[in-house]
Design a protein around this motif. Sequence first.
Motif, PDB file in Angstrom:
ATOM      1  N   LEU A 383       0.875  -1.210   0.190  1.00  0.00           N
ATOM      2  CA  LEU A 383      -0.027   0.111   0.072  1.00  0.00           C
ATOM      3  C   LEU A 383       0.817   1.273   0.057  1.00  0.00           C
ATOM      4  O   LEU A 383       0.518   2.140  -0.877  1.00  0.00           O
ATOM      5  N   VAL A 384       1.915   1.135   0.685  1.00  0.00           N
ATOM      6  CA  VAL A 384       2.741   2.352   0.766  1.00  0.00           C
ATOM      7  C   VAL A 384       3.607   2.513  -0.549  1.00  0.00           C
ATOM      8  O   VAL A 384       3.595   3.746  -1.047  1.00  0.00           O
ATOM      9  N   LYS A 385       4.024   1.533  -1.325  1.00  0.00           N
ATOM     10  CA  LYS A 385       4.500   1.932  -2.328  1.00  0.00           C
ATOM     11  C   LYS A 385       3.438   2.327  -3.347  1.00  0.00           C
ATOM     12  O   LYS A 385       3.725   3.308  -4.324  1.00  0.00           O
ATOM     13  N   TYR A 386       2.160   1.803  -3.494  1.00  0.00           N
ATOM     14  CA  TYR A 386       1.332   2.338  -4.424  1.00  0.00           C
ATOM     15  C   TYR A 386       0.947   3.460  -4.078  1.00  0.00           C
ATOM     16  O   TYR A 386       0.841   4.469  -5.090  1.00  0.00           O
ATOM     17  N   ALA A 427       7.502  -7.312 -10.552  1.00  0.00           N
ATOM     18  CA  ALA A 427       9.389  -7.387 -10.142  1.00  0.00           C
ATOM     19  C   ALA A 427       9.342  -6.325  -9.382  1.00  0.00           C
ATOM     20  O   ALA A 427      10.214  -6.491  -8.255  1.00  0.00           O
ATOM     21  N   VAL A 428       8.985  -5.116  -9.518  1.00  0.00           N
ATOM     22  CA  VAL A 428       9.038  -3.946  -8.672  1.00  0.00           C
ATOM     23  C   VAL A 428       8.603  -3.967  -7.361  1.00  0.00           C
ATOM     24  O   VAL A 428       9.102  -3.768  -6.180  1.00  0.00           O
ATOM     25  N   ALA A 429       7.482  -4.810  -7.365  1.00  0.00           N
ATOM     26  CA  ALA A 429       6.539  -4.991  -6.122  1.00  0.00           C
ATOM     27  C   ALA A 429       7.244  -5.882  -5.210  1.00  0.00           C
ATOM     28  O   ALA A 429       7.164  -5.717  -3.794  1.00  0.00           O
ATOM     29  N   TYR A 435      10.036   3.376  -4.671  1.00  0.00           N
ATOM     30  CA  TYR A 435       9.811   4.851  -4.678  1.00  0.00           C
ATOM     31  C   TYR A 435       9.325   5.144  -6.368  1.00  0.00           C
ATOM     32  O   TYR A 435       9.725   4.160  -7.227  1.00  0.00           O
ATOM     33  N   PRO A 436       8.908   6.024  -6.602  1.00  0.00           N
ATOM     34  CA  PRO A 436       8.634   6.478  -8.067  1.00  0.00           C
ATOM     35  C   PRO A 436       9.700   6.225  -9.175  1.00  0.00           C
ATOM     36  O   PRO A 436       9.402   5.744 -10.422  1.00  0.00           O
ATOM     37  N   HIS A 437      10.806   6.561  -8.734  1.00  0.00           N
ATOM     38  CA  HIS A 437      12.102   6.295  -9.671  1.00  0.00           C
ATOM     39  C   HIS A 437      12.309   4.942  -9.897  1.00  0.00           C
ATOM     40  O   HIS A 437      13.080   4.617 -10.936  1.00  0.00           O
ATOM     41  N   TYR A 438      11.959   4.048  -8.974  1.00  0.00           N
ATOM     42  CA  TYR A 438      12.063   2.491  -9.186  1.00  0.00           C
ATOM     43  C   TYR A 438      11.107   2.232 -10.229  1.00  0.00           C
ATOM     44  O   TYR A 438      11.634   1.275 -11.218  1.00  0.00           O
ATOM     45  N   LEU A 439      10.085   2.813 -10.520  1.00  0.00           N
ATOM     46  CA  LEU A 439       9.312   2.559 -11.625  1.00  0.00           C
ATOM     47  C   LEU A 439       9.503   3.317 -12.941  1.00  0.00           C
ATOM     48  O   LEU A 439       9.025   3.216 -14.032  1.00  0.00           O
ATOM     49  N   SER A 440      10.788   4.312 -12.960  1.00  0.00           N
ATOM     50  CA  SER A 440      10.982   5.016 -13.932  1.00  0.00           C
ATOM     51  C   SER A 440      11.098   4.423 -15.353  1.00  0.00           C
ATOM     52  O   SER A 440      10.698   4.808 -16.288  1.00  0.00           O
TER      53      SER A 440
END
Length: 596
Positions: A383-386, A427-429, A435-440
């Motif tokens: 939830l925090v990541k989302y 994979a990111v989950a 953080y948003p830059h992990y999903l960049s």
Amino acid sequence: MVYAGKMSAKAARISLGNVLLLLPAALSLAVTWGADFLWLEAVLFMVVLGAAAAVGERLPWNAKPPAFLDAVRRWSRSPLLACSIPAFTSVVLRVVLLPWVPIPHPVVPDEYSHMFLAKTFLLGRLANPAHPLWEHFETLHILSQPTYSSMYMAGQACFLALGKILFGDLFWGVVISTALFCAGLTWFLRAYLPPGWALFGGILAAVRIGGASYWNNSYWGGSAGALGGALVFGAYARLTKRWSVGSALVFGVGLVLLANTRPYEGAVLGTALGGCLVYDILRARGVAGRVTWSRVVVCTAAIAVVLGFSLWAMTRHWQAVTGKPLTMPYVVNQQTYGWPMTLPWVKVPEVQYRHPEFVLYREYELGEHRMITVPLQIPFGLLVKYAYNWRFYFGLTLAIVFVFTTKILAQRRMRPVWVASGITLLAVAMEQSGYPHYLSPLAPAIILFIVQGLRHFAQVRKRCLGPAIVRAVLPITCVLLATRAVALSPASAPSDAMNFFSWCCTDVRRNDREPIIAQLNKIPGDHLVLVKYDITVYSTLEWVYNEPDINGSRIVWARDMGPERNQELLRYYPGRMARRVTLRQGEAAQLEPLLP
């Protein structure tokens, strides 16, 4: 280039099932209650919807565009001009904001480490020799042994070094990377969208990311990885139409950029898109015969050449830092200190630390690690990541696109993008932080999703708008009322760290070392500052960061290791004025004379 055409009236219909996809967004809103401009954004958005519902059948966004937009429509048809406009907008917007959002100083350990690597490159080195008294200078995310080097890959540092070379400050490398991302994003969107909508997507990114977001107002990356994702996605779209050497080279360059900025996520995304390319080759060969094996071999060879040269350069860097060409600095840092504890299957080693504050930082890392390993804590961690990513990429205004999720995902030509993005998202989950830059690397696909949703929204008629508002507002209100007490409790109230990841505001720049540095710069001579930690929570608060050439620095920061160990440092630097700074929780730091 083929792209999706006009939306049908049927496509504009809104189902209750799609509206329910807004519930996770509502829960994220509860977690980040009151942060930044979220509520102002919500009020403005609802005012616009209410005003639109009160007008005639033809809603404002359904009306014919005004004449002055004809020029914009013409510009959008030119690939070079369409890609340049968002890049230019991003740069101008950041420059205009300088009086209110000045060039930032580093705060997060990752920022110091990327800047350290950039400064190392600017000295003409791949690594720095270990200092003879290296134990006094140990710090987060920077190796002290076998060399004095950053633990990170070279991608972000190369952009920072470029900014220093061209414009005299590392910060302008961040601005360059964001501008290039906006251009690359527009190029990617043109493969799937009409030119005008592609240009709109690029400008949307320029405003949300190129303004005062933490991607463009810090040094720990985001835009560089997103640029890699835009190149890979865009080249993939063009390779599925025609296997050209140019597109293959762009695909290879995108993979190289991902490998040197977000290697884990980039490897997953590259593998997923590679699989999609293989499937497309086999399907096209069997159905239409539009792919020749000779062209595939030539393009594959071009990609292999780019990747091969990159691997050679990367192994040279690793050899200089770790002494082993196949051992990454990141891995050595994990083996030495036990962090970052990135993935759930990474074994956390037992380490004997020389500094008590490192024990506290280990506890911080373990707390983060439990959110991906302890079953009862995993839902909260997700939830925090989302919440972080929802706030950064969507916010309240753009969350409306979730209403059209099934319509967006159903479009056949875009399915490989969604499949590869879904695999990478899983994979990111699994990562410790999200953080948003992990999903960049997925930022281009996210913006494609947003623009497609807005295209559907643009087709909504008045008779659909009222029920849509009711269906969206009622479940969101129920979730907010049910979670408000929890969200606003002292145990879960949003902190400065939560507010760090927003599109609309600058990230929190703690004013920690800067007053001390300004004070020391007014005093003639060279300085030695011993940092003592009198704290119970360490998290990422760190002061001991130095230049690659420690001995040549005017201010040297070192750890206070007690009277006996401090003496060897004082003997090593006899000509420096020595002082101490004691860090206490919630207190402003002060320079103190170094007493025996």
